[in-house]
Design a protein around this motif. Sequence first.
Motif, short mmCIF file in Angstrom:
data_model
loop_
_atom_site.label_atom_id
_atom_site.label_comp_id
_atom_site.label_asym_id
_atom_site.label_seq_id
_atom_site.Cartn_x
_atom_site.Cartn_y
_atom_site.Cartn_z
N GLY A 167 -3.02 -8.07 12.80
CA GLY A 167 -3.60 -7.17 11.80
C GLY A 167 -5.12 -7.25 11.81
O GLY A 167 -5.71 -8.15 12.38
N ARG A 168 -5.72 -6.28 11.14
CA ARG A 168 -7.17 -6.18 11.09
C ARG A 168 -7.80 -7.47 10.59
O ARG A 168 -8.87 -7.86 11.01
CB ARG A 168 -7.54 -5.02 10.17
CG ARG A 168 -8.86 -4.38 10.46
CD ARG A 168 -9.00 -3.13 9.60
NE ARG A 168 -10.30 -3.10 8.98
CZ ARG A 168 -10.59 -3.66 7.82
NH1 ARG A 168 -9.65 -4.30 7.14
NH2 ARG A 168 -11.80 -3.59 7.33
N GLN A 169 -7.09 -8.12 9.63
CA GLN A 169 -7.63 -9.36 9.08
C GLN A 169 -7.07 -10.58 9.80
O GLN A 169 -7.32 -11.71 9.41
CB GLN A 169 -7.27 -9.45 7.60
CG GLN A 169 -7.73 -8.24 6.81
CD GLN A 169 -7.24 -8.27 5.38
OE1 GLN A 169 -6.13 -8.72 5.11
NE2 GLN A 169 -8.05 -7.78 4.45
N LEU A 184 -8.86 -7.05 19.00
CA LEU A 184 -8.16 -5.80 19.32
C LEU A 184 -8.97 -4.59 18.84
O LEU A 184 -9.09 -3.58 19.54
CB LEU A 184 -6.77 -5.79 18.69
CG LEU A 184 -5.79 -6.82 19.25
CD1 LEU A 184 -4.54 -6.88 18.40
CD2 LEU A 184 -5.43 -6.48 20.69
N ALA A 185 -9.53 -4.70 17.62
CA ALA A 185 -10.28 -3.58 17.06
C ALA A 185 -11.53 -3.29 17.89
O ALA A 185 -11.86 -2.14 18.14
CB ALA A 185 -10.65 -3.89 15.60
N ALA A 201 -0.89 -0.16 0.93
CA ALA A 201 -2.25 -0.70 0.78
C ALA A 201 -2.42 -1.91 1.70
O ALA A 201 -3.41 -2.05 2.41
CB ALA A 201 -2.50 -1.09 -0.67
N ARG A 202 -1.40 -2.75 1.71
CA ARG A 202 -1.42 -3.94 2.56
C ARG A 202 -1.56 -3.53 4.04
O ARG A 202 -2.35 -4.09 4.80
CB ARG A 202 -0.12 -4.71 2.32
CG ARG A 202 0.06 -5.92 3.18
CD ARG A 202 -0.74 -7.05 2.61
NE ARG A 202 -1.31 -7.84 3.67
CZ ARG A 202 -1.56 -9.13 3.57
NH1 ARG A 202 -1.31 -9.75 2.44
NH2 ARG A 202 -2.07 -9.78 4.57
N GLY A 257 -4.89 -2.56 9.11
CA GLY A 257 -5.25 -1.67 10.22
C GLY A 257 -4.52 -0.35 10.32
O GLY A 257 -4.77 0.42 11.24
N LEU A 258 -3.60 -0.04 9.41
CA LEU A 258 -2.98 1.29 9.44
C LEU A 258 -4.11 2.31 9.25
O LEU A 258 -4.82 2.27 8.26
CB LEU A 258 -1.95 1.41 8.32
CG LEU A 258 -1.20 2.74 8.21
CD1 LEU A 258 -0.37 3.01 9.46
CD2 LEU A 258 -0.29 2.76 6.99
N PRO A 259 -4.30 3.23 10.25
CA PRO A 259 -5.53 4.02 10.27
C PRO A 259 -5.55 5.21 9.30
O PRO A 259 -5.78 6.35 9.69
CB PRO A 259 -5.58 4.52 11.72
CG PRO A 259 -4.16 4.59 12.14
CD PRO A 259 -3.43 3.49 11.40
N ALA A 260 -5.31 4.95 8.03
CA ALA A 260 -5.29 6.00 7.01
C ALA A 260 -6.66 6.64 6.85
O ALA A 260 -7.68 5.95 6.84
CB ALA A 260 -4.85 5.42 5.68
N ASP A 261 -6.71 7.97 6.76
CA ASP A 261 -7.95 8.65 6.40
C ASP A 261 -8.05 8.83 4.89
O ASP A 261 -9.11 8.71 4.31
CB ASP A 261 -8.02 10.02 7.08
CG ASP A 261 -8.08 9.90 8.59
OD1 ASP A 261 -9.08 9.37 9.08
OD2 ASP A 261 -7.11 10.31 9.26
N VAL A 262 -6.90 9.17 4.28
CA VAL A 262 -6.87 9.27 2.82
C VAL A 262 -5.62 8.55 2.30
O VAL A 262 -4.64 8.40 3.02
CB VAL A 262 -6.81 10.75 2.33
CG1 VAL A 262 -8.03 11.52 2.79
CG2 VAL A 262 -5.54 11.42 2.80
N VAL A 263 -5.71 8.11 1.05
CA VAL A 263 -4.52 7.61 0.37
C VAL A 263 -4.23 8.49 -0.82
O VAL A 263 -5.15 8.97 -1.50
CB VAL A 263 -4.66 6.14 -0.09
CG1 VAL A 263 -4.69 5.21 1.10
CG2 VAL A 263 -5.89 5.94 -0.96
#
Lengths: 260, 332
Positions: free
Chosen positions: A110-112, A119-120, B70-71, B76-82
Amino acid sequence: MTRALLIGLAVVTTAIFVVVPLVYIFVQALGAGWSAYAANIMHPLTLHAIWMTTLVAVIVVPVTVAFGIGAAWLLSKFQFRGRGLLITLIELPFSISPIIAGICYLLLYGRQGWLGGFLARHDLDVLFALPGIVMVTMFVTTPFVVREVLPLMQAQGSDQEQAAVTLGASGWQLFRRVTLPNIRWALLYGAVLATARAVGEYGGVAIVSGSIRGKTNTLPLHVELLFNDLNAAGAFAAATVLTMIALVVLVAKTVLEHRR
Amino acid sequence: MKLAAFKAAAVALVLAVSPASAQDRLLNVSYDVSRELFEKLNPVFAQAWKAQSGRDVTIEQSHAGSSKQARSILEGLPADVVTFNQETDVEMLAKGGMVAEDWRAAFPNNASPYYSMPAFLVREGNPKNINNWSDLARDDVQVVFPNPRTSGNGRYTYLAAYAFALRENGGDAEAAQAFVRKIMENVPVFDTGGRAATQTFVEREIGDVLVTFETETRQIAAQYADRGLVAVTPPVSLFSAFPVAVVTENTDRNGTTELATAYLNWLYSPEAQRILAENGNRVNDETVKAEFADKFPQVELLTVEDVFGGWDKIQSEHLAVGGILDKVFVNR
């Protein structure tokens, strides 16, 4: 008398827990008629979910098979320190809930996570993309082929292989002409089980998929999504596809059990 | 040969659902039960965007529980908007640096393009005559709603009942707790989520009343039209925001900030508000409000800020271990 009672009990239990729910899936899916059913299945996002699940299985099962042969070969032909530990590790996914694997991957990639920054920086998508789904599914399916092939290889010993070597067979010839024919049914059986497991995997994939419709949504995730929408007919229609895959696997398994 | 045909079909399928990269694309990460809503909204926005910018846009959707979403975005889930149904989950993104700190100020109405409130769904003809929160505490009424510990939906129900009781009893916290405890005792089974509670009420036919968001009560009543279920909005309830935000951390990188902002702003336009209202959501646009006036009964809405002093206080006073929820949620 006892026998009849036990048989009756088994039949009733199977009916309650397996047959009735299975029939119910088809009854519900077809409740609105064949054309509604077909429309549900042919919905682009449902088709994509079917495709995702197929793709994951097509990637995962060959890797599981290759890994299974290699590991079983290693474990049956050689004695070394840590062999028992290795067997335990390979079988670990049987006893770990896939959701744990999903969370571990999330925290690692994950990102964190530990590897997330790396990876990022290199624009590598692992989580919430195909690689993550494949990796979690692989975690779940790894033991299946090894578990089937290893006992067979151990029982057969290495007499035939030694004979082949004596007669001048090369490594590849040895594998193709002696080892493989001996284990092929066990291998296929393991592959069938791995396929069933890969296709049905939910918990781990649910964590790492991100459930992006038309992109990373697998069939089991799609069924849940439709169910959440109160779209029971759509959910049951998608579920029939999973059920039919399962039935095909079941038939394959039964056939293989006879051939073995 | 068959394999080749299958491959061709598969490739065609991938192409069909993943359009060429020349198009604008946007990932909207949303809560679990909003799929049909955005399936209706997105094509209309695509037309509006085309007319405005001359560009095609594909909006991708992801749906799951909004805390989980949110988690995932933090990981890294590439959301543009929520587009969420819990303010606390957007707050989580703000704390994680994904969303601007002042996200509430970025769009009208505290960044909530539509709203709802806990309401009731009762059996055909409303045989137990359930019209207000006080009816839920009656001895002869069985109530169904999801576990407030695991479900945001259930949490709103708990808070709405508490807010109602506080008001009825002139702010007496003891009396409010006794009232909520009585309702809790009337719940035969606490499911973990809203959909499971719906199943319990509709399919298993347990309970006299299901408590869930007003928009849900209407959708469920429409979905199971043959059961004759009746959606009842109580005269008092708790304002439930459906907050939206641009995930600037991602849009800056994707170059989608302008598109994302336009998308969320569009949700406030009359045509979007009309679709939202048609799906049982309350909206603020005056014209649309007038059009749907007879569909939405008058309701007095209490707010989390006024009654409880904000979500942080709810967390520390109600939801924390040993808090008020633990006190009234006995033997569960």
